[in-house]
Write a protein that holds these residues in place. Structure first.
Motif, PDB file in Angstrom:
ATOM      1  N   GLY A  76       0.827  -1.200   0.000  1.00 25.77           N
ATOM      2  CA  GLY A  76       0.000   0.000   0.000  1.00 25.77           C
ATOM      3  C   GLY A  76       0.860   1.248   0.000  1.00 25.77           C
ATOM      4  N   THR A  77       0.221   2.369   0.308  1.00 23.67           N
ATOM      5  CA  THR A  77       0.895   3.658   0.340  1.00 23.67           C
ATOM      6  C   THR A  77       0.970   4.159   1.767  1.00 23.67           C
ATOM      7  OG1 THR A  77       0.055   4.160  -1.868  1.00 23.67           O
ATOM      8  CG2 THR A  77       0.847   6.016  -0.577  1.00 23.67           C
ATOM      9  N   TRP A  78       2.129   4.653   2.142  1.00 21.76           N
ATOM     10  CA  TRP A  78       2.405   5.145   3.486  1.00 21.76           C
ATOM     11  C   TRP A  78       2.923   6.576   3.407  1.00 21.76           C
ATOM     12  CZ3 TRP A  78       2.087   1.639   7.741  1.00 21.76           C
ATOM     13  CH2 TRP A  78       1.873   0.299   7.393  1.00 21.76           C
ATOM     14  N   HIS A  79       2.479   7.441   4.326  1.00 23.40           N
ATOM     15  CA  HIS A  79       2.970   8.826   4.420  1.00 23.40           C
ATOM     16  C   HIS A  79       3.686   8.998   5.746  1.00 23.40           C
ATOM     17  CE1 HIS A  79      -0.053  10.876   1.466  1.00 23.40           C
ATOM     18  NE2 HIS A  79       0.600   9.873   0.915  1.00 23.40           N
ATOM     19  N   ASN A  87       1.632  -0.642  17.138  1.00 24.16           N
ATOM     20  CA  ASN A  87       0.508   0.297  17.016  1.00 24.16           C
ATOM     21  C   ASN A  87       0.012   0.446  15.576  1.00 24.16           C
ATOM     22  OD1 ASN A  87       2.488   1.860  15.822  1.00 24.16           O
ATOM     23  ND2 ASN A  87       2.439   3.487  17.349  1.00 24.16           N
ATOM     24  N   GLY A  88       0.587  -0.301  14.629  1.00 23.76           N
ATOM     25  CA  GLY A  88       0.143  -0.283  13.240  1.00 23.76           C
ATOM     26  C   GLY A  88       0.885   0.699  12.358  1.00 23.76           C
ATOM     27  N   THR A  89       1.729   1.534  12.945  1.00 24.18           N
ATOM     28  CA  THR A  89       2.540   2.426  12.119  1.00 24.18           C
ATOM     29  C   THR A  89       3.733   1.659  11.584  1.00 24.18           C
ATOM     30  OG1 THR A  89       3.868   3.225  13.983  1.00 24.18           O
ATOM     31  CG2 THR A  89       1.870   4.480  13.439  1.00 24.18           C
ATOM     32  N   MET A  90       4.407   2.253  10.608  1.00 22.19           N
ATOM     33  CA  MET A  90       5.587   1.624  10.031  1.00 22.19           C
ATOM     34  C   MET A  90       6.769   2.562  10.233  1.00 22.19           C
ATOM     35  SD  MET A  90       6.247   0.507   6.052  1.00 22.19           S
ATOM     36  CE  MET A  90       6.418   2.172   5.427  1.00 22.19           C
ATOM     37  N   VAL A  91       7.930   1.993  10.501  1.00 16.28           N
ATOM     38  CA  VAL A  91       9.153   2.783  10.574  1.00 16.28           C
ATOM     39  C   VAL A  91       9.963   2.461   9.332  1.00 16.28           C
ATOM     40  CG1 VAL A  91      11.274   3.253  11.847  1.00 16.28           C
ATOM     41  CG2 VAL A  91       9.147   2.813  13.090  1.00 16.28           C
ATOM     42  N   ARG A 142      18.581   8.337   5.905  1.00 16.86           N
ATOM     43  CA  ARG A 142      19.587   8.493   6.967  1.00 16.86           C
ATOM     44  C   ARG A 142      19.005   8.311   8.367  1.00 16.86           C
ATOM     45  NH1 ARG A 142      22.443  14.066   7.085  1.00 16.86           N
ATOM     46  NH2 ARG A 142      21.683  13.892   4.970  1.00 16.86           N
ATOM     47  N   ALA A 143      17.836   8.911   8.610  1.00 14.95           N
ATOM     48  CA  ALA A 143      17.194   8.804   9.920  1.00 14.95           C
ATOM     49  C   ALA A 143      15.879   8.034   9.786  1.00 14.95           C
ATOM     50  CB  ALA A 143      16.940  10.202  10.484  1.00 14.95           C
ATOM     51  N   PRO A 144      15.541   7.202  10.773  1.00 13.91           N
ATOM     52  CA  PRO A 144      14.270   6.469  10.720  1.00 13.91           C
ATOM     53  C   PRO A 144      13.084   7.439  10.713  1.00 13.91           C
ATOM     54  CG  PRO A 144      15.665   5.614  12.465  1.00 13.91           C
ATOM     55  CD  PRO A 144      16.308   6.863  11.963  1.00 13.91           C
ATOM     56  N   LYS A 145      12.034   7.075   9.958  1.00 13.88           N
ATOM     57  CA  LYS A 145      10.824   7.891   9.891  1.00 13.88           C
ATOM     58  C   LYS A 145       9.609   7.040  10.201  1.00 13.88           C
ATOM     59  CE  LYS A 145      11.779  11.741   6.902  1.00 13.88           C
ATOM     60  NZ  LYS A 145      11.341  12.550   5.789  1.00 13.88           N
ATOM     61  N   GLU A 146       8.745   7.554  11.067  1.00 11.25           N
ATOM     62  CA  GLU A 146       7.484   6.881  11.373  1.00 11.25           C
ATOM     63  C   GLU A 146       6.476   7.235  10.280  1.00 11.25           C
ATOM     64  OE1 GLU A 146       4.219   6.371  14.942  1.00 11.25           O
ATOM     65  OE2 GLU A 146       5.854   7.794  15.183  1.00 11.25           O
ATOM     66  N   MET A 147       5.727   6.220   9.834  1.00  8.35           N
ATOM     67  CA  MET A 147       4.800   6.410   8.720  1.00  8.35           C
ATOM     68  C   MET A 147       3.444   5.793   9.061  1.00  8.35           C
ATOM     69  SD  MET A 147       7.365   5.957   5.551  1.00  8.35           S
ATOM     70  CE  MET A 147       6.619   7.356   4.781  1.00  8.35           C
ATOM     71  N   SER A 148       2.387   6.376   8.489  1.00  9.56           N
ATOM     72  CA  SER A 148       1.051   5.808   8.662  1.00  9.56           C
ATOM     73  C   SER A 148       0.508   5.406   7.293  1.00  9.56           C
ATOM     74  CB  SER A 148       0.115   6.808   9.343  1.00  9.56           C
ATOM     75  OG  SER A 148       0.006   7.987   8.581  1.00  9.56           O
ATOM     76  N   LYS A 149      -0.315   4.371   7.295  1.00  6.76           N
ATOM     77  CA  LYS A 149      -0.826   3.810   6.031  1.00  6.76           C
ATOM     78  C   LYS A 149      -1.997   4.640   5.531  1.00  6.76           C
ATOM     79  CE  LYS A 149      -1.471  -0.647   3.882  1.00  6.76           C
ATOM     80  NZ  LYS A 149      -1.532  -2.085   4.119  1.00  6.76           N
TER      81      LYS A 149
END
Length: 108
Positions: free
Chosen positions: A27-30, A90-94, A99-106
């Motif tokens: 899917g798509t994550w932002h 919690n269902g988010t994606m890292v 370079r730096a980790p980013k938290e993403m939501s679907k």
């Protein structure tokens, strides 16, 4: 002989169950943060997962990479098994693609 046959059948069924490993990534994550927003698109292919990462407004940093499922919640790079995407409890994606980790939501 029946026990050996049963063991082979059970093993084959268990191997077949792993075919959908990583399907929650598709899917798509932002990115959650609004500054330097990333959009990550994950598609299932016969060879693993095709991931496109785009930074909004900065197409020179677009990235395409092939990943494989190490588990239901972890996709790793095919060439070096470095972790790339990970689904949290919690269902988010890292995303570890940059370079730096980013938290993403679907999104879808």
């Amino acid at each position: 002989m029946n026990k050996i046959f049963l063991a082979i059948v059970v093993s084959a069924l268990l191997i077949g169950c792993g075919a959908d490993q990583g399907s929650d990534f598709v899917g798509t994550w932002h990115s959650v943060e609004t500054k330097n927003r990333d959009v990550v698109t994950v598609e299932k292919t016969p060879n693993g997962f095709r991931v496109t990462s785009q930074m909004e407004g900065m197409s020179m940093f677009d990235m395409n990479i092939m990943l494989e499922a190490e588990s239901d919640t972890l996709l790793v790079q095919q060439r070096n098994t470095k972790r790339a995407l990970e689904i949290q409890e919690n269902g988010t994606m890292v995303s570890y693609l940059r370079r730096a980790p980013k938290e993403m939501s679907k999104v879808d």
